[in-house]
Design a protein around this motif. Structure first.
Motif, PDB file in Angstrom:
ATOM      1  N   ILE A  44      55.104  46.211  25.486  1.00  0.00           N
ATOM      2  CA  ILE A  44      54.896  44.915  26.044  1.00  0.00           C
ATOM      3  C   ILE A  44      54.341  44.888  27.317  1.00  0.00           C
ATOM      4  O   ILE A  44      53.254  44.055  27.486  1.00  0.00           O
ATOM      5  CB  ILE A  44      56.327  44.112  26.166  1.00  0.00           C
ATOM      6  N   PRO A  45      54.482  45.936  28.371  1.00  0.00           N
ATOM      7  CA  PRO A  45      53.389  45.748  29.628  1.00  0.00           C
ATOM      8  C   PRO A  45      51.901  45.928  29.205  1.00  0.00           C
ATOM      9  O   PRO A  45      51.293  45.172  30.039  1.00  0.00           O
ATOM     10  CB  PRO A  45      54.113  47.001  30.219  1.00  0.00           C
ATOM     11  N   GLY A  46      51.652  46.618  28.110  1.00  0.00           N
ATOM     12  CA  GLY A  46      50.282  46.712  27.901  1.00  0.00           C
ATOM     13  C   GLY A  46      49.752  45.265  27.351  1.00  0.00           C
ATOM     14  O   GLY A  46      48.454  44.848  27.601  1.00  0.00           O
ATOM     15  N   LEU A  47      50.452  44.532  26.809  1.00  0.00           N
ATOM     16  CA  LEU A  47      49.930  43.135  26.297  1.00  0.00           C
ATOM     17  C   LEU A  47      49.598  42.359  27.556  1.00  0.00           C
ATOM     18  O   LEU A  47      48.814  41.409  27.477  1.00  0.00           O
ATOM     19  CB  LEU A  47      51.072  42.463  25.218  1.00  0.00           C
ATOM     20  N   HIS A  48      50.461  42.389  28.404  1.00  0.00           N
ATOM     21  CA  HIS A  48      50.221  41.466  29.947  1.00  0.00           C
ATOM     22  C   HIS A  48      48.754  41.815  30.484  1.00  0.00           C
ATOM     23  O   HIS A  48      48.447  40.982  31.436  1.00  0.00           O
ATOM     24  CB  HIS A  48      51.189  41.582  30.734  1.00  0.00           C
ATOM     25  N   LYS A  49      48.110  42.927  30.163  1.00  0.00           N
ATOM     26  CA  LYS A  49      46.958  42.928  30.570  1.00  0.00           C
ATOM     27  C   LYS A  49      45.751  42.071  29.924  1.00  0.00           C
ATOM     28  O   LYS A  49      44.748  41.924  30.901  1.00  0.00           O
ATOM     29  CB  LYS A  49      46.442  44.417  30.294  1.00  0.00           C
ATOM     30  N   ARG A  50      46.204  41.405  29.068  1.00  0.00           N
ATOM     31  CA  ARG A  50      45.198  40.515  28.217  1.00  0.00           C
ATOM     32  C   ARG A  50      46.077  38.946  28.577  1.00  0.00           C
ATOM     33  O   ARG A  50      46.841  38.837  27.944  1.00  0.00           O
ATOM     34  CB  ARG A  50      44.934  40.790  27.077  1.00  0.00           C
ATOM     35  N   THR A  51      45.431  38.279  29.392  1.00  0.00           N
ATOM     36  CA  THR A  51      46.066  36.828  29.868  1.00  0.00           C
ATOM     37  C   THR A  51      45.515  35.815  29.371  1.00  0.00           C
ATOM     38  O   THR A  51      46.006  34.728  29.329  1.00  0.00           O
ATOM     39  CB  THR A  51      46.141  36.712  31.396  1.00  0.00           C
ATOM     40  N   GLU A  52      44.472  35.778  28.517  1.00  0.00           N
ATOM     41  CA  GLU A  52      43.620  34.691  28.214  1.00  0.00           C
ATOM     42  C   GLU A  52      44.442  34.157  26.937  1.00  0.00           C
ATOM     43  O   GLU A  52      45.038  34.687  26.291  1.00  0.00           O
ATOM     44  CB  GLU A  52      42.310  35.045  27.662  1.00  0.00           C
ATOM     45  N   LEU A  53      44.259  32.878  26.816  1.00  0.00           N
ATOM     46  CA  LEU A  53      45.253  32.014  26.084  1.00  0.00           C
ATOM     47  C   LEU A  53      45.012  32.571  24.552  1.00  0.00           C
ATOM     48  O   LEU A  53      45.796  32.688  23.866  1.00  0.00           O
ATOM     49  CB  LEU A  53      44.836  30.652  25.955  1.00  0.00           C
ATOM     50  N   ARG A  54      43.892  32.768  24.004  1.00  0.00           N
ATOM     51  CA  ARG A  54      43.415  33.303  22.644  1.00  0.00           C
ATOM     52  C   ARG A  54      44.164  34.549  22.375  1.00  0.00           C
ATOM     53  O   ARG A  54      44.918  34.898  21.483  1.00  0.00           O
ATOM     54  CB  ARG A  54      42.085  33.377  22.291  1.00  0.00           C
ATOM     55  N   ALA A  55      44.298  35.671  23.112  1.00  0.00           N
ATOM     56  CA  ALA A  55      44.865  36.898  23.269  1.00  0.00           C
ATOM     57  C   ALA A  55      46.417  36.644  22.986  1.00  0.00           C
ATOM     58  O   ALA A  55      47.070  37.287  22.221  1.00  0.00           O
ATOM     59  CB  ALA A  55      44.548  37.771  24.272  1.00  0.00           C
ATOM     60  N   THR A  56      46.819  35.727  24.095  1.00  0.00           N
ATOM     61  CA  THR A  56      48.371  35.603  24.012  1.00  0.00           C
ATOM     62  C   THR A  56      48.888  34.877  22.712  1.00  0.00           C
ATOM     63  O   THR A  56      49.878  35.250  22.260  1.00  0.00           O
ATOM     64  CB  THR A  56      48.677  34.406  25.342  1.00  0.00           C
ATOM     65  N   LEU A  57      48.013  33.900  22.290  1.00  0.00           N
ATOM     66  CA  LEU A  57      48.354  33.357  20.853  1.00  0.00           C
ATOM     67  C   LEU A  57      48.568  34.372  19.744  1.00  0.00           C
ATOM     68  O   LEU A  57      49.416  34.504  18.967  1.00  0.00           O
ATOM     69  CB  LEU A  57      47.564  32.140  20.509  1.00  0.00           C
ATOM     70  N   GLN A  58      47.410  35.440  19.838  1.00  0.00           N
ATOM     71  CA  GLN A  58      47.483  36.387  18.677  1.00  0.00           C
ATOM     72  C   GLN A  58      48.582  37.322  18.763  1.00  0.00           C
ATOM     73  O   GLN A  58      49.181  37.635  17.925  1.00  0.00           O
ATOM     74  CB  GLN A  58      45.981  37.268  19.132  1.00  0.00           C
ATOM     75  N   GLN A  59      49.064  37.667  20.035  1.00  0.00           N
ATOM     76  CA  GLN A  59      50.134  38.476  20.380  1.00  0.00           C
ATOM     77  C   GLN A  59      51.469  37.901  19.985  1.00  0.00           C
ATOM     78  O   GLN A  59      52.180  38.560  19.190  1.00  0.00           O
ATOM     79  CB  GLN A  59      50.226  38.853  21.860  1.00  0.00           C
ATOM     80  N   VAL A  60      51.484  36.775  20.261  1.00  0.00           N
ATOM     81  CA  VAL A  60      52.712  36.100  19.918  1.00  0.00           C
ATOM     82  C   VAL A  60      53.008  35.657  18.379  1.00  0.00           C
ATOM     83  O   VAL A  60      53.901  36.157  17.939  1.00  0.00           O
ATOM     84  CB  VAL A  60      52.752  34.425  20.483  1.00  0.00           C
ATOM     85  N   CYS A  61      51.911  35.387  17.661  1.00  0.00           N
ATOM     86  CA  CYS A  61      51.907  35.405  16.173  1.00  0.00           C
ATOM     87  C   CYS A  61      52.061  36.677  15.545  1.00  0.00           C
ATOM     88  O   CYS A  61      52.684  36.855  14.564  1.00  0.00           O
ATOM     89  CB  CYS A  61      50.676  34.690  15.765  1.00  0.00           C
ATOM     90  N   LEU A  62      51.412  37.706  16.078  1.00  0.00           N
ATOM     91  CA  LEU A  62      51.771  39.105  15.470  1.00  0.00           C
ATOM     92  C   LEU A  62      53.158  39.791  15.723  1.00  0.00           C
ATOM     93  O   LEU A  62      53.654  40.274  14.960  1.00  0.00           O
ATOM     94  CB  LEU A  62      50.650  40.219  16.166  1.00  0.00           C
ATOM     95  N   ILE A  63      53.561  39.381  16.900  1.00  0.00           N
ATOM     96  CA  ILE A  63      55.048  39.705  17.089  1.00  0.00           C
ATOM     97  C   ILE A  63      55.835  39.083  16.128  1.00  0.00           C
ATOM     98  O   ILE A  63      56.887  39.702  15.454  1.00  0.00           O
ATOM     99  CB  ILE A  63      55.570  39.566  18.664  1.00  0.00           C
ATOM    100  N   GLY A  64      55.592  37.739  15.964  1.00  0.00           N
ATOM    101  CA  GLY A  64      56.509  36.808  15.118  1.00  0.00           C
ATOM    102  C   GLY A  64      56.364  37.392  13.548  1.00  0.00           C
ATOM    103  O   GLY A  64      57.447  37.463  12.876  1.00  0.00           O
ATOM    104  N   LEU A  65      55.102  37.766  13.405  1.00  0.00           N
ATOM    105  CA  LEU A  65      54.783  38.513  12.075  1.00  0.00           C
ATOM    106  C   LEU A  65      55.906  39.838  11.888  1.00  0.00           C
ATOM    107  O   LEU A  65      56.156  40.068  10.655  1.00  0.00           O
ATOM    108  CB  LEU A  65      53.466  38.904  11.848  1.00  0.00           C
TER     109      LEU A  65
END
Length: 260
Positions: A226-247
Motif C-alpha cells: 500500500i505505501p507504494g500506491l501513495h506515491k501516485r496521488t493524482e485522482l485518476r491513479a487513485t480511482l484506478q487503484q481503488v477499483c483494482l483493489i475492489g476487483l
C-alpha cells in the motif's frame, strides 16, 4: 478428490502460473501494468484474510482472544523480520539506499543491491512457507484452500516480476532466470506436501498457522504494498487503484462462492 492430491495440484499450478505470468510481464508487457497488478494483489490479500481465513480461524480456534493475539503477534513478528533483513544490508549511510532499493523491488524495478543468488534463496523460502499456508487452509476446508491459493498467486506475480528482473540485471540469461524461478517455485510443493503430513498429525497447530497466515498477508498488503500506491496521488491513479483493489476483493469472494 483426496486433499493431498488437491494440495499437490494447486501448489504445482500456482507455482507455474505465477512464474510464467511474471516472465510474461517482465519480458513482454508494459511496465505500467505492474502497479495495476500490485493494486489487485492488495485486494486479493485483504479479501482472503477478512472474508475467508480469519472467519475460519476464529471458528476452529479454542479461544477468540488467543486467535486475535496470534494475529497481532504475527504482524509484529513480520515487522521485526523485515527490520532484521534491512539491518543485515545496512552499512552506515547505505541504509537509505537499500530502503530505496527495497521500494523499487516491490514495484518490479531492478535492484542492484541484491545478487541473483540471494534473491533465489529468499524466494525459495517464501515459496516453501506459501506451501505450508495452502496445506493448512485445505486441511480446514477445501473452499478456504482454493481462496488462499488465489490470494497467494495474486501477490506472487508482482513479486516474481521483480525477482525476474533482478536476475536479468545480475547477469543471468532469460532462460536461466526462467529456470531458476521455476525451480524455486517447486518449494511451494515441498512445503505443501510436508505440511500435509506434519499438520495432519498436529491438528492443534492449524488455527495458529491460519492466524500467522492472516498476519503475513495483512503485513504484506499494508506495510509493503500500500505505501507504494501513495506515491501516485493524482485522482485518476487513485480511482484506478481503488477499483483494482475492489476487483481483488471481489475475485476472492467469487472464488469462495464458486467452490462453496
Amino acid at each position: 478428490m483426496p486433499i493431498l492430491l488437491l494440495i499437490i495440484l494447486v501448489c504445482l499450478a500456482g507455482g507455474l502460473l505465477s512464474v510464467l505470468a511474471a516472465a510474461f510481464f517482465a519480458l513482454k508487457a508494459k511496465a505500467a501494468w505492474v502497479p495495476m497488478l500490485i493494486s489487485y494483489a492488495i485486494g486479493a490479500l485483504l479479501g482472503a484474510v477478512f472474508l475467508e481465513i480469519l472467519p475460519h480461524a476464529f471458528q476452529i480456534a479454542s479461544s477468540l482472544e488467543v486467535m486475535s493475539a496470534t494475529v497481532l503477534l504475527g504482524i509484529l513478528l513480520f515487522f521485526m523480520l523485515e527490520k532484521l533483513v534491512l539491518w543485515r544490508h545496512c552499512h552506515g549511510d547505505t541504509c537509505e539506499v537499500h530502503a530505496a532499493e527495497v521500494e523499487h523491488h516491490h514495484h518490479g524495478a531492478h535492484d542492484h543491491g541484491r545478487s541473483g543468488l540471494m534473491i533465489m534463496i529468499g524466494d525459495t523460502f517464501h515459496n516453501f512457507v506459501d506451501g505450508i499456508l495452502i496445506a493448512a487452509a485445505f486441511l480446514v476446508d477445501v473452499r478456504l484452500g482454493f481462496v488462499t491459493a488465489v490470494a497467494i498467486i495474486a501477490h506472487e506475480i508482482p513479486q516474481e516480476v521483480g525477482d525476474f528482473l533482478i536476475l536479468l540485471h545480475s547477469g543471468y540469461s532469460k532462460q536461466q532466470a526462467l529456470l531458476f524461478n521455476l525451480v524455486s517455485s517447486m518449494a511451494t510443493l515441498v512445503g505443501g506436501v510436508g505440511a500435509y503430513f506434519a499438520l495432519g498429525m498436529l491438528q492443534g497447530w492449524i488455527p495458529t498457522i491460519l492466524g500467522l497466515a492472516a498476519a503475513s498477508m495483512i503485513y504484506v498488503a499494508v506495510a509493503d504494498l500500500i505505501p507504494g500506491l501513495h506515491k501516485r496521488t493524482e485522482l485518476r491513479a487513485t480511482l484506478q487503484q481503488v477499483c483494482l483493489i475492489g476487483l481483488g476483493v471481489a475475485s476472492i469472494w467469487l472464488a469462495g462462492e464458486l467452490v462453496h
